[in-house]
Design a protein around this motif. Structure first.
Motif, PDB file in Angstrom:
ATOM      1  N   PHE A  65      53.101  42.579  36.247  1.00 13.03           N
ATOM      2  CA  PHE A  65      52.822  44.013  36.297  1.00 13.03           C
ATOM      3  C   PHE A  65      53.275  44.603  34.971  1.00 13.03           C
ATOM      4  O   PHE A  65      54.366  44.310  34.491  1.00 13.03           O
ATOM      5  CB  PHE A  65      53.568  44.695  37.447  1.00 13.03           C
ATOM      6  CG  PHE A  65      53.458  46.200  37.406  1.00 13.03           C
ATOM      7  CD1 PHE A  65      52.307  46.834  37.853  1.00 13.03           C
ATOM      8  CD2 PHE A  65      54.482  46.980  36.876  1.00 13.03           C
ATOM      9  CE1 PHE A  65      52.182  48.220  37.796  1.00 13.03           C
ATOM     10  CE2 PHE A  65      54.369  48.365  36.815  1.00 13.03           C
ATOM     11  CZ  PHE A  65      53.215  48.982  37.276  1.00 13.03           C
ATOM     12  N   ASN A  86      46.463  38.724  35.502  1.00 11.34           N
ATOM     13  CA  ASN A  86      46.598  37.324  35.903  1.00 11.34           C
ATOM     14  C   ASN A  86      46.672  36.411  34.677  1.00 11.34           C
ATOM     15  O   ASN A  86      45.812  36.466  33.807  1.00 11.34           O
ATOM     16  CB  ASN A  86      45.399  36.938  36.784  1.00 11.34           C
ATOM     17  CG  ASN A  86      45.561  35.562  37.373  1.00 11.34           C
ATOM     18  OD1 ASN A  86      45.225  34.564  36.748  1.00 11.34           O
ATOM     19  ND2 ASN A  86      46.068  35.501  38.595  1.00 11.34           N
ATOM     20  N   ILE A 134      48.005  45.063  37.099  1.00  7.64           N
ATOM     21  CA  ILE A 134      48.351  43.673  37.417  1.00  7.64           C
ATOM     22  C   ILE A 134      47.429  42.788  36.576  1.00  7.64           C
ATOM     23  O   ILE A 134      46.214  42.982  36.576  1.00  7.64           O
ATOM     24  CB  ILE A 134      48.132  43.372  38.913  1.00  7.64           C
ATOM     25  CG1 ILE A 134      49.202  44.065  39.762  1.00  7.64           C
ATOM     26  CG2 ILE A 134      48.121  41.874  39.170  1.00  7.64           C
ATOM     27  CD1 ILE A 134      50.554  43.398  39.731  1.00  7.64           C
ATOM     28  N   THR A 176      56.139  42.110  39.792  1.00  9.82           N
ATOM     29  CA  THR A 176      55.898  40.804  40.422  1.00  9.82           C
ATOM     30  C   THR A 176      57.020  39.817  40.148  1.00  9.82           C
ATOM     31  O   THR A 176      56.956  38.669  40.587  1.00  9.82           O
ATOM     32  CB  THR A 176      54.584  40.202  39.883  1.00  9.82           C
ATOM     33  OG1 THR A 176      54.756  39.958  38.478  1.00  9.82           O
ATOM     34  CG2 THR A 176      53.406  41.125  40.113  1.00  9.82           C
ATOM     35  N   HIS A 182      61.790  34.018  40.879  1.00  8.38           N
ATOM     36  CA  HIS A 182      60.336  33.957  41.057  1.00  8.38           C
ATOM     37  C   HIS A 182      59.961  32.679  41.823  1.00  8.38           C
ATOM     38  O   HIS A 182      60.481  31.593  41.532  1.00  8.38           O
ATOM     39  CB  HIS A 182      59.646  33.965  39.686  1.00  8.38           C
ATOM     40  CG  HIS A 182      58.169  34.233  39.755  1.00  8.38           C
ATOM     41  ND1 HIS A 182      57.255  33.270  40.145  1.00  8.38           N
ATOM     42  CD2 HIS A 182      57.447  35.360  39.481  1.00  8.38           C
ATOM     43  CE1 HIS A 182      56.043  33.787  40.119  1.00  8.38           C
ATOM     44  NE2 HIS A 182      56.130  35.063  39.713  1.00  8.38           N
ATOM     45  N   ASN A 184      53.089  50.689  40.963  1.00  8.91           N
ATOM     46  CA  ASN A 184      54.249  49.903  41.376  1.00  8.91           C
ATOM     47  C   ASN A 184      55.412  50.837  41.691  1.00  8.91           C
ATOM     48  O   ASN A 184      55.538  51.915  41.097  1.00  8.91           O
ATOM     49  CB  ASN A 184      54.647  48.939  40.254  1.00  8.91           C
ATOM     50  CG  ASN A 184      55.745  47.998  40.682  1.00  8.91           C
ATOM     51  OD1 ASN A 184      55.562  47.203  41.584  1.00  8.91           O
ATOM     52  ND2 ASN A 184      56.898  48.094  40.041  1.00  8.91           N
ATOM     53  N   GLU A 228      50.943  36.414  38.289  1.00  6.56           N
ATOM     54  CA  GLU A 228      50.592  37.791  37.951  1.00  6.56           C
ATOM     55  C   GLU A 228      51.781  38.509  37.342  1.00  6.56           C
ATOM     56  O   GLU A 228      52.939  38.255  37.698  1.00  6.56           O
ATOM     57  CB  GLU A 228      50.137  38.547  39.203  1.00  6.56           C
ATOM     58  CG  GLU A 228      48.823  38.058  39.788  1.00  6.56           C
ATOM     59  CD  GLU A 228      48.411  38.849  41.017  1.00  6.56           C
ATOM     60  OE1 GLU A 228      49.314  39.367  41.716  1.00  6.56           O
ATOM     61  OE2 GLU A 228      47.199  38.955  41.295  1.00  6.56           O
ATOM     62  N   LYS A 243      47.138  49.249  39.058  1.00 11.76           N
ATOM     63  CA  LYS A 243      48.161  49.068  40.083  1.00 11.76           C
ATOM     64  C   LYS A 243      49.253  50.124  39.944  1.00 11.76           C
ATOM     65  O   LYS A 243      49.682  50.440  38.835  1.00 11.76           O
ATOM     66  CB  LYS A 243      48.787  47.671  39.944  1.00 11.76           C
ATOM     67  CG  LYS A 243      49.991  47.393  40.810  1.00 11.76           C
ATOM     68  CD  LYS A 243      49.628  47.143  42.249  1.00 11.76           C
ATOM     69  CE  LYS A 243      50.844  46.719  43.063  1.00 11.76           C
ATOM     70  NZ  LYS A 243      50.554  46.545  44.484  1.00 11.76           N
TER      71      LYS A 243
END
Length: 799
Positions: free
Chosen positions: A248, A235, A233, A335, A267, A410, A246, A408
């Motif tokens: 991914f 930012n 992840i 995300t 989103h 996912n 964020e 991360k």
């Protein structure tokens, strides 16, 4: 004895029901064996030959295991709630409850006529209030443990059906979504829905597939549906804006090649990042996107999107990069936002080309090589010269040290949308007070029964038919509130029915949360053998695994997985080689076959079509052959004798071994072949002793239970029925032959057969072959150049 099929089969079916011969033995010290059929929906059309295939297979195994000394649980019930029944009710004007139970009665009669041996005391339907009382109780437990949430989510909504549909309930044609049932258009819509957080179990659902003896193709379907991705992840700060977002990515090492970012149209920050100048364009684009399915967005050749007016800051090099809204990015992945690297991603490259965006290569790859090829990093100050693994780790370490990102895992798996705007389903056991707060019903107030409604037609706007049940909606004692008008999906009841069978008794259900229930569940779970089609791979099978893991976490069961061994039966195709359907006119009614030939014939025929897991075309010309085999079996008992019949010794022990092994491996077609070979051998010998005669009946009984029980009773005069007889055993020593039949060929053509001892030398064998009268005649004026000997099988003379 006359082979009066109808008389024989009806007698034994009535006898099995009356005597309850397939009822589980309570408090038995025998080892358990739990055989399960996939939960049938009791349709008005009744049983089809595909049902018979799977049901016969499980019946063979349960009868076989019972004779092997197991305490067998083989139950049956009905997946009766849900959309199919509701749609039929709307078309016919009937109440779904009334005709559902009529259909169940018909289905049950047909199953009994097929000769299937079941413990009918375990029977229930998901629409039985004493069953769905516990489905409602399970929902309460999910809610109490933070796994059920009410929230606004984008759903697949079908206006014609008036309800939300799961992904596995829709089909895609030319980029347009349709309902699987009825083929009605489906659109995306944001609605307040109950959602079960199956994603919290994603890792365990994936990892524990390794514990299962399932077809690899089915496990792979679940792996792909769960869709694990390991990455990071990251930012991204928005320029001139205090907000950030964020992304991914599985390729954090390509971050220096990021030249723009994309948000999915769904989103939550789309409008936050949209400037006043771009607002009208963005709003219009969002409207257009709602007309597309996810699949169309993924595979669409033309990449579309609009500029938000805002920019993000690349956290590695501080470069300002534009933020776009584009529908090739899905809210359901990661995300819902991506960092775009057009030099090394095909979809990003297409979009960059259309929009005239910068392309920066950050991997030194051979021409034409994809990003999956490992290459040295370039134009990436922090990681130049490094290969993928080391570069990725270094970038993530850098991001983590500055609180700009982290490792991360996912998953593609989405949470389970659990609300349906339908009438025919389980009501939610709760109410909303005047402030909108949720209150669960007390356990002793369950079940919350479904009220009777004259009009169950959906509104088409997402309002449930239960909204018309005014008295029911507000009838909650002294408390002022409203019930939930949605109902649970059909998959709710089928996600724990295998547990329901264990808890079911003639008086109702053992309470799920009792010590008695825990004792019974520990005894019977997991299911030892589950047979059914592949259509439930990412629906029922996934949700049943999810609920079992939840029950395990709460201590109600002691197993992590419900079904250890699962076998997918192959489809029986029409005689034309196509899938059976009414529109093609190639369906086969099993009741008609049973009426003409008998259930035993149908069972033998379907099991002899080919391997259980294979697709097989229906061949009406060969059904009569299965009946003739059974008639031949009956006539074989005219050869009964009190003699030893040593000539059958070898074939008897070989048949017992072969059939036992084949039943264990579910190779029913080859087991039937072995039984046919034994019958042929008896006809050759012309006699069979009573011991072999009865043991043969035991071998055939799982396949043809009616005829074998009749012969056992009427001809052999045995009082002990085959149902609980002891399974035959074989003697390995008896399988060592002293003599064999040897085939003699001349230049590859069979010219004679002789019986010889198995321990002859090659020279002894040559003398016997040359002494054979038929071979002498065939060798006149010829000279033997060579002997080719395959020990105890063939001798070929090259002349």
């Amino acid at each position: 004895m006359e082979y009066n099929v109808k008389k024989i089969e009806s007698y034994w079916q009535e006898h099995w029901l009356k005597e309850k011969l397939f009822k589980v033995e309570e408090n038995s010290l025998k080892p358990k064996y739990y055989v399960l059929d996939m939960f049938p929906y009791p349709s008005a059309s009744g049983l089809h030959v595909g049902h018979i295939e799977g049901y016969t297979a499980t019946d063979i195994v349960s009868r076989f295991k019972r004779m092997q000394g197991f305490n067998v649980l083989h139950p049956m019930g009905w997946d009766a709630f849900g959309l199919p029944a509701e749609q039929f009710a709307l078309k016919t004007g009937k109440n779904p409850k009334e005709f559902t139970y009529e259909n169940i009665k018909n289905f049950k009669t047909q199953i009994i006529h097929s000769g299937k041996g079941l413990d009918w005391e375990r029977e229930f339907a998901t629409c039985d209030s004493d069953y769905y009382r516990w489905t409602q109780w399970i929902f309460k437990k999910l809610y109490e443990n933070g796994l059920a949430e009410l929230k606004g989510v984008e759903v697949n909504f079908c206006a014609e059906l008036g309800t939300v549909l799961a992904n596995d309930e829709i089909v895609l044609e030319n980029g347009v979504m349709y309902s699987q049932r009825g083929h009605y258009p489906v659109t995306k819509k944001v609605m307040k829905q109950w959602v079960l957080l199956i994603t919290k179990y994603a890792g365990r659902l994936l990892d524990d597939l390794e514990l299962l003896d399932w077809p690899e193709s089915l496990k792979e379907m679940q792996r792909n549906w769960i869709g694990k991705s390991e990455g990071a992840i990251i930012n991204f700060q928005v320029w001139n804006n205090k907000k950030s977002f964020e992304v991914f990515t599985t390729r954090a090492d390509t971050i220096y090649g990021v030249t723009y970012c994309v948000l999915s149209p769904e989103h939550p920050n789309v409008l936050d990042f949209t400037t006043k100048e771009e607002y009208p364009t963005v709003i219009e684009y969002l409207k257009q996107t709602k007309q597309k399915s996810e699949m169309d967005r993924l595979i669409g050749k033309e990449k579309t999107g609009v500029f938000s007016g805002s920019y993000a800051i690349n956290p590695l090099n501080g470069k300002k990069i534009p933020i776009f809204i584009a529908d090739y990015v899905l809210a359901s992945y990661g995300t819902g936002a991506i960092m775009a690297v057009p030099a090394h991603d095909e979809r990003d490259a297409q979009f960059a080309l259309i929009k005239g965006l910068e392309v920066i290569e950050v991997l030194d790859l051979p021409k034409g090589a994809g990003i999956e090829t490992d290459g040295v990093h370039i134009n990436s100050p922090l990681i130049n010269g490094l290969l993928t693994k080391d570069a990725t780790n270094k970038i993530i370490d850098f991001l983590e040290s500055r609180h700009l990102g982290s490792k991360k895992i996912n998953y593609r798996l989405r949470d389970w949308i659990f609300s349906r705007q339908r009438y025919w389903g389980e009501p939610f056991p709760l109410y909303f007070d005047h402030a909108g707060k949720i209150h669960l019903m007390a356990d002793e107030q369950l079940p919350l029964e479904l009220p009777f409604l004259e009009n169950i037609k959906p509104s088409g706007d997402g309002t449930s038919p239960l909204s018309h049940a005014k008295d029911w909606l507000t009838n909650y004692g002294k408390l002022n509130g409203l019930r939930d008008t949605n109902t649970m999906p059909q998959l709710a009841g089928s996600s724990w029915y295998f547990i329901g069978y264990i808890l079911k008794r003639h008086y109702g259900f053992i309470p799920f949360d009792s010590l008695e229930a825990k004792k019974e569940l520990d005894k019977w779970l997991p299911v030892d053998l589950y047979i059914g089609g592949t259509e439930h791979a990412v629906g029922h099978l996934l949700y049943a695994r999810f609920w079992t893991k939840f029950f395990y976490d709460l201590g109600y069961v002691s197993v992590k997985e419900p079904f250890i061994k699962l076998v997918n039966q192959g489809m029986i195709l029409g005689a034309d080689g196509h899938k059976m359907s009414k529109s093609l006119g190639n369906t086969v009614n099993p009741e008609e076959i049973i009426s003409q030939y008998g259930a035993d014939t149908l069972r033998i025929y379907e099991m002899f079509l080919g391997p259980l897991a294979d697709e097989k075309p229906w061949n009406p010309q060969t059904i009569a052959a299965s009946k003739k085999f059974l008639e031949r079996v009956l006539r074989m008992y005219e050869f009964l004798t009190t003699d030893e019949t040593k000539d059958l010794n070898y074939i008897y022990h070989a048949t017992v071994k072969k059939v036992t092994t084949d039943y264990q491996n579910l190779s029913f077609n080859t087991a039937i072949s072995a039984l046919m070979i034994f019958v042929n051998e008896v006809y050759k010998v012309g006699k069979i002793n009573t011991f072999y005669a009865r043991e043969f009946l035991k071998l055939l009984n799982p396949l043809a239970p009616h005829l074998t029980e009749e012969i056992n009773k009427v001809i052999l005069k045995n009082k002990e029925e085959l149902v609980y007889a002891t399974w035959p055993t074989w003697d390995e020593k008896a399988l060592s032959l002293d003599q064999v039949e040897l085939v003699i060929q001349i230049n590859g053509k069979i010219r004679s057969k002789i019986v010889v001892a198995t321990d002859l030398t090659d020279e002894e064998l040559k003398k016997l072959v040359l002494a054979d009268e038929k071979i002498k005649l065939n060798l006149e004026n010829l000279s033997v150049k060579k002997f080719i000997i395959i020990k105890n099988k063939i001798v070929n003379l090259v002349v």
